[in-house]
Motif scaffolding. Structure first.
Motif, PDB file in Angstrom:
ATOM      1  N   ARG A  19       0.823  -1.216   0.000  1.00 37.67           N
ATOM      2  CA  ARG A  19       0.000   0.000   0.000  1.00 37.67           C
ATOM      3  C   ARG A  19       0.853   1.260   0.000  1.00 37.67           C
ATOM      4  O   ARG A  19       0.332   2.346   0.240  1.00 37.67           O
ATOM      5  CB  ARG A  19      -0.914   0.011   1.227  1.00 37.67           C
ATOM      6  CG  ARG A  19      -1.984  -1.036   1.137  1.00 37.67           C
ATOM      7  CD  ARG A  19      -2.904  -0.940   2.319  1.00 37.67           C
ATOM      8  NE  ARG A  19      -3.858  -2.022   2.293  1.00 37.67           N
ATOM      9  CZ  ARG A  19      -4.146  -2.782   3.341  1.00 37.67           C
ATOM     10  NH1 ARG A  19      -3.545  -2.560   4.486  1.00 37.67           N
ATOM     11  NH2 ARG A  19      -5.014  -3.737   3.235  1.00 37.67           N
ATOM     12  N   TYR A  20       2.142   1.113  -0.201  1.00 39.20           N
ATOM     13  CA  TYR A  20       3.052   2.263  -0.208  1.00 39.20           C
ATOM     14  C   TYR A  20       2.491   3.358  -1.108  1.00 39.20           C
ATOM     15  O   TYR A  20       2.083   3.084  -2.236  1.00 39.20           O
ATOM     16  CB  TYR A  20       4.404   1.793  -0.721  1.00 39.20           C
ATOM     17  CG  TYR A  20       5.514   2.784  -0.536  1.00 39.20           C
ATOM     18  CD1 TYR A  20       6.170   2.895   0.672  1.00 39.20           C
ATOM     19  CD2 TYR A  20       5.936   3.592  -1.588  1.00 39.20           C
ATOM     20  CE1 TYR A  20       7.209   3.789   0.842  1.00 39.20           C
ATOM     21  CE2 TYR A  20       6.965   4.488  -1.431  1.00 39.20           C
ATOM     22  CZ  TYR A  20       7.600   4.578  -0.205  1.00 39.20           C
ATOM     23  OH  TYR A  20       8.628   5.463  -0.041  1.00 39.20           O
ATOM     24  N   SER A  21       2.471   4.590  -0.620  1.00 36.24           N
ATOM     25  CA  SER A  21       1.828   5.650  -1.402  1.00 36.24           C
ATOM     26  C   SER A  21       2.827   6.692  -1.888  1.00 36.24           C
ATOM     27  O   SER A  21       3.944   6.785  -1.386  1.00 36.24           O
ATOM     28  CB  SER A  21       0.752   6.330  -0.553  1.00 36.24           C
ATOM     29  OG  SER A  21       1.332   7.245   0.343  1.00 36.24           O
ATOM     30  N   GLY A  22       2.391   7.455  -2.871  1.00 34.58           N
ATOM     31  CA  GLY A  22       3.118   8.644  -3.290  1.00 34.58           C
ATOM     32  C   GLY A  22       4.324   8.419  -4.190  1.00 34.58           C
ATOM     33  O   GLY A  22       5.127   9.331  -4.358  1.00 34.58           O
ATOM     34  N   ARG A  23       4.443   7.242  -4.788  1.00 38.38           N
ATOM     35  CA  ARG A  23       5.638   6.984  -5.611  1.00 38.38           C
ATOM     36  C   ARG A  23       5.811   7.996  -6.737  1.00 38.38           C
ATOM     37  O   ARG A  23       6.922   8.319  -7.106  1.00 38.38           O
ATOM     38  CB  ARG A  23       5.556   5.628  -6.301  1.00 38.38           C
ATOM     39  CG  ARG A  23       5.412   4.482  -5.476  1.00 38.38           C
ATOM     40  CD  ARG A  23       5.716   3.291  -6.329  1.00 38.38           C
ATOM     41  NE  ARG A  23       4.537   2.856  -7.071  1.00 38.38           N
ATOM     42  CZ  ARG A  23       4.540   1.786  -7.842  1.00 38.38           C
ATOM     43  NH1 ARG A  23       5.629   1.079  -7.997  1.00 38.38           N
ATOM     44  NH2 ARG A  23       3.451   1.429  -8.457  1.00 38.38           N
TER      45      ARG A  23
END
Lengths: 893, 171
Positions: free
Chosen positions: A696-700
């Motif tokens: 769910r890592y965000s903002g790539r």
């Protein structure tokens, strides 16, 4: 192994467990709050209800709390029974009637056990339309934030703080639905294990205050498994990074090392990684422009190292790889340990004893399962805090196991067992130069001068083993207790002996060995632990290189010698004059380090090296366990790379850690096994690497878009089977490379259950780490017989000893604001009688005279200190390095 | 052959229908209020920033084009230190708006944000924050949250009891 029937299907489960543990071990999702694998069951939260049926004919069944119900052969239960499900949902609904609408601003959100359990039970709509209860918060110090509105009254915090950590200043107050978890008055939490509250609390009442200062959700962190760099125990940790900064440290379970808990130094001591004081640019001083590019630097260094007149100084806080690469670069005969002569000598004694294979080097798990413990001359509360916590658990568990033998009671039934055990404790004898919080638990505790502690140790061994020469009649009152201590140890099945080098006394190490060896000869399952000062002290000591003072001698013979110092501040290991003398004799000085310090100021060539968070490497802990730590993130600054990579670049070697490990095994046989400590860099699962980032890592596509709208290519990792992205294998990887705990439906740290063979047991596939110090099958040994003379106070002179402070003595951890805030001011401690004799009182300025130099320190009167001893805090930034273990003159100003 | 003629006939009939196209940009298109266009950050009725930096919009974003960093003022009120949307990646799906627990992030009926340089499509908080409550007037998150962040004291919010007196043992 009994068979139980869950929802009409048979499962084999382990005996002696409760239903909740068994269901979780089988992979069922069953909600719970108050139960914790390290704390047992109390049945307080009513959340883990299941339906148990009497027999095949029984269709009605009865609701039970699964955490309070033991496993029985043929037991039938249902998790999915509608009544059980409705019950669990209603319990959550009741808890949520008072839970505030805080999730968006709550630091627990996204790693919250309460959120997970609410979703798991299916409660999704608040029907209760009335008022919510509110509380005022308390200030609890720089580490823990308190937000009492969020409490669900599971009692985990006080059970951890009081029962596990032995703290006294956190408690539960008020009554009925007004109960309040906090301190009697606002103030700093006194226990050095208070940081664990952030993980123990299933919701956001206690959260990490240092994380709050640069808050990031769990799903946004880039993580990797790491090893705590702050003491010699090598606790396993996860470090999480965002925007090029380490944001938080959480516990990484390893049932043989740290289990579920970390100390506050380990948890909050990470801020040095983000410090302004970091070295970020290679410098060659004395040029028109000091800052140089990598090519210029390497060319200069290759030229400098080419002439052969070169020595290397290794470091106890540098990785095994860095020390080895330095050793290779300068040649094995030109490598010296970056520790002073006394420390090197003591550490050599420790490695000699442990390498002989006569005794088992105890892991923390071994200590926890011991039934009698002797701590000889080491202040483990401050030098190895998690070991102190383990000793505490061991002492409690010994008493509990005696209790449950008397009456048929499962050991996980926490309240009942504690109630029945009352004040009974397992055996602990704690001997040190100054008092310790462990003394409260100890059956015998002794405060004495180091030599007397050693004599006591020798005397205990003589009691245990008739082959040792009987003791002469001793005047010293200490020896009166030795008989009792020896008796207690000889009655134990598995005694554990703990000692260490912080008392600066070799005889103590020998005495500890004698006791352990005597117990071994009696057929006991005995083990020994020696606490060392730094994270890789054991790794450096195992190289067997000569000490720093030997290097000094060599510099006096050869002038113009180039010196490469890898990650050690010389001014912290030698008194100032000696350090100055050292630098005056050097030719060019090349320093690799993480932070600027006085040694880096003296460097002609300064090279930035990676901290534990930006680098790959291994530390050897005090037990002799090689543990791998992984690069958490690749810094933007290409100059910040591991010390070993720089050294390999200078020597034109390889930059693959796996190849380096093979070379280490070839070059230094004492590290055999290092190549198997973790999967090789090429390891893949179904062709995929393990991602460091949650899915769910965000903002790539926006994180760095202000700099360059095209996303950069993810950094490639040649040294680990981990990727710097969110793509990759999503299942459970081998234990050594787990980057974080997450399982479907389990976002909080409690997802750990899914990574263990059974809750609280070892990690699936075995715990990480390789032991290099092993007990031989046929141990042979001799006793030491050189007992020291009894300590006697001298007139006008005092034996100078160090006092280590958990928060304060660490070089790196003091960069953390909270730790610096709680660290002590410099002081000089004397016994009451000595102070009175000098007509001094608390706060009087005392002058310590050492080799013609005078140091002024305020006096602190230590009631329990032996006359003739002077204790000063070690390692504080404001304190000069003093020759501990030597006699000094002290006068009142 | 017959189908060709039928097609031409149908096209011919369209000559008499109402025009669907408009003379954009001279004539502006009329959009529904719930049209999902430009993303803005709104303010609460008291003029404070609504965004509390909870990261839910960022995690809901299917193209990961939202990045922010939460920080706090002296009173403990959370707000974004920076808030960045890369509109060159945004697909205007509106998930961020749905995820937002404070009505801070909203999609408004405006799509005129073309740029010649892609870099100019990276919007910072200054570009996103508007001086309006947007579509959801009257909502102030900190008035209904449990914590005291300088907006209301503990126990004075909607549906809250006054703080517990922990020294009292009365029922």
């Amino acid at each position: 192994m009994p068979t139980i029937r869950i929802d009409d299907k048979d499962y084999e489960v382990r005996d002696g467990k409760n239903l909740l543990e068994s269901c979780l071990a089988l992979g069922f999702d069953l909600p719970y709050f108050c139960w914790h694998p390290a704390m047992g069951s109390v049945g307080a939260c009513r959340q883990c209800a299941v339906k148990v049926f009497k027999d095949e004919q029984d269709t009605r069944g009865r609701l039970v709390m699964s955490c309070m119900e033991p496993v029985k052969e043929g037991l039938r239960l249902s998790i999915v029974d509608p009544a059980a499900k409705a019950f669990r949902e209603q319990v959550i609904e009741w808890l949520m009637t008072n839970h505030p609408h805080d999730c968006p601003v709550c630091d627990e959100g996204g790693s919250c056990h309460l959120q997970d359990m609410t979703v798991m039970t299916g409660h999704d709509y608040r029907r209760y339309q009335y008022r919510k209860r509110t509380y005022q918060n308390q200030y609890l110090g720089p580490f823990i934030h308190h937000e009492m509105n969020r409490c669900i009254q599971c009692y985990r915090c006080v059970r951890f703080y009081r029962d596990i950590a032995g703290g006294e200043d956190l408690n539960v107050y008020a009554a009925h639905d007004h109960i309040y978890f906090g301190r009697e008055k606002e103030g700093v939490l006194q226990s050095p294990f208070s940081g664990n509250l952030a993980e123990i609390c299933p919701t956001g009442v206690f959260t990490d205050k240092t994380l709050k200062a640069h808050y990031t959700r769990k799903w946004d962190l880039t993580n990797a498994g790491s090893v705590c760099p702050h003491c010699s125990l090598g606790c396993n940790i996860f470090a999480g990074e965002r925007y090029g900064e380490i944001r938080c440290i959480t516990n990484r379970f390893n049932s043989e090392v740290n289990g579920y808990f970390l100390c506050d130094k380990g948890r909050f001591g990470y801020e040095f990684v983000n410090s302004e004081n970091r070295i970020r640019q290679p410098l060659i001083r004395g040029r028109l422009v000091d800052a140089v590019s990598e090519d210029q630097l390497l060319e200069y260094l290759r030229h400098l190292t080419g002439n052969g007149n070169i020595i290397g100084i290794g470091s106890p806080r540098a990785s095994v790889e860095t020390n080895f690469s330095l050793m290779q670069l300068v040649g094995i005969d030109n490598f010296y340990q970056g520790v002073n002569e006394d420390t090197a000598f003591l550490q050599k004694r420790v490695t000699d004893i442990l390498e002989s294979g006569t005794l088992r080097s105890n892991s923390l798990r071994d200590i926890e399962s011991s039934d009698a413990i002797l701590v000889l001359g080491e202040d483990i509360w401050n030098t190895a805090p998690i070991m102190a916590l383990t000793v505490r658990q061991s002492v409690m568990k010994t008493a509990f196991s005696q209790t449950v033998q008397q009456i048929s009671l499962p050991s996980w039934n926490d309240i009942a067992v504690r109630e029945l055990t009352q004040e009974a404790r397992g055996y602990l004898a704690n001997a040190g130069t100054s008092g310790s919080p462990l003394d409260k638990l100890a059956t015998h505790h002794v405060q004495a001068a180091p030599d007397d502690i050693a004599r006591m140790g020798y005397a205990i061994a003589a009691h245990l083993d008739p082959s040792l020469p009987p003791l002469s009649k001793q005047e010293n009152e200490l020896t009166a207790r030795t008989g009792e201590i020896a008796l207690a140890l000889s009655l134990a099945r598995k005694p554990a002996i703990i000692s260490g080098i912080s008392a600066c006394n070799e005889a103590i190490l020998k005495a500890a060995y004698n006791i352990a060896w005597a117990l071994k000869r009696m057929g006991k399952e005995v083990g020994i632990s020696y606490v060392l000062p730094e994270c890789n002290s054991m790794g450096l000591a195992l190289t067997k290189a000569p000490s720093f003072e030997k290097a000094l001698g060599r510099l006096e013979r050869n002038t113009g010698t180039t010196v490469i110092v890898a990650e050690q501040d010389i001014y912290r290991c030698l008194p100032e004059e000696q350090a100055e003398m050292f630098f005056s004799k050097c030719g060019k000085i090349v320093v690799l380090d993480v932070l600027h310090n006085r040694t880096t100021e003296r460097a002609h060539v300064l090279i930035p090296s990676a901290s534990f968070a930006e680098g790959d490497g291994s530390f050897v802990n005090n037990e002799g366990r090689i543990q791998r730590f992984y690069k958490v993130y690749a810094p933007e600054n290409n100059n910040v790379i591991e010390g070993w990579k720089w050294l390999e670049r200078i020597g034109g070697g390889n930059e693959r850690i796996d190849q380096l490990h093979t070379m280490i095994e070839k070059g230094l046989s004492q590290f055999a096994g290092i190549s198997t400590e973790a999967p090789a860099a090429g390891f893949r699962i179904h062709g995929e690497a393990v991602p460091r980032e949650p899915h769910r890592y965000s903002g790539r596509t926006a994180m760095w878009a202000h700099l360059q709208v095209s996303e950069p290519k993810p950094h490639q990792d040649n040294n680990a089977p981990l990727s710097f992205t969110m793509e990759g294998y999503k299942g459970i990887p081998p234990a050594a490379i787990i980057p974080f705990y997450w399982a479907p439906g389990w976002n909080s740290v409690q997802a750990l259950n899914k990574y263990q063979e059974i809750p609280g047991g070892k990690l699936t596939g075995g715990n990480p780490g390789v032991r290099v110090l092993n007990e031989s099958a046929e141990p042979r040994g001799d006793f030491f017989t050189d007992m020291p003379e009894a300590f006697s106070a001298r007139r006008g002179r005092w034996l100078l000893l160090p006092a280590y402070h958990l928060l304060g003595s660490g070089e790196m951890s003091m960069e953390s604001r909270g730790i610096a805030e709680l660290s002590p001011e410099p002081y000089l401690a004397l016994s009451m009688q000595d102070a009175v004799a000098m007509n001094a009182t608390t706060g009087s300025t005392m002058v310590v005279q050492i080799m013609g130099k005078a140091y002024s320190l305020p006096l602190k009167i230590a009631e329990t200190l032996t006359d003739g001893l002077a204790v000063v805090p070690a390692g504080l930034p404001a304190m000069p390095v003093l020759p501990f273990g030597s006699w000094v003159e002290i006068v009142k100003k | 052959m017959l189908s060709h003629i039928r097609t031409m006939w149908l096209v011919f009939l369209h000559l008499f229908r109402k025009k669907a196209t408009i003379e954009y940009p001279e004539e502006k298109v009329k959009l529904h209020p719930r049209y999902k266009g430009r993303i803005v950050l709104t303010r609460d009725p008291d003029g404070g920033e609504r965004c509390v930096g909870c990261y839910l919009c960022a995690v809901a974003c299917p193209v990961d084009c939202i990045a922010l960093q939460a920080t706090e003022d002296e009173q403990g009120r959370r707000y974004p230190e920076f808030f960045r949307i890369n509109f060159s990646r945004c697909i205007f799906c509106g998930y961020c708006e749905e995820a937002c627990p404070t009505y801070a992030i909203q999609l408004i009926p405006d799509f005129e944000m073309a740029e010649y340089r892609r870099q100019d499509l990276v919007f910072e908080k200054e570009d996103l924050l508007i001086n309006s409550q947007g579509k959801y007037p009257g909502y102030n998150y900190y008035k209904v949250a449990g914590m005291d962040a300088g907006v209301k004291a503990k126990g004075t919010g909607k549906n809250e009891d006054p703080p517990v007196d922990i020294h009292s043992l009365l029922p």
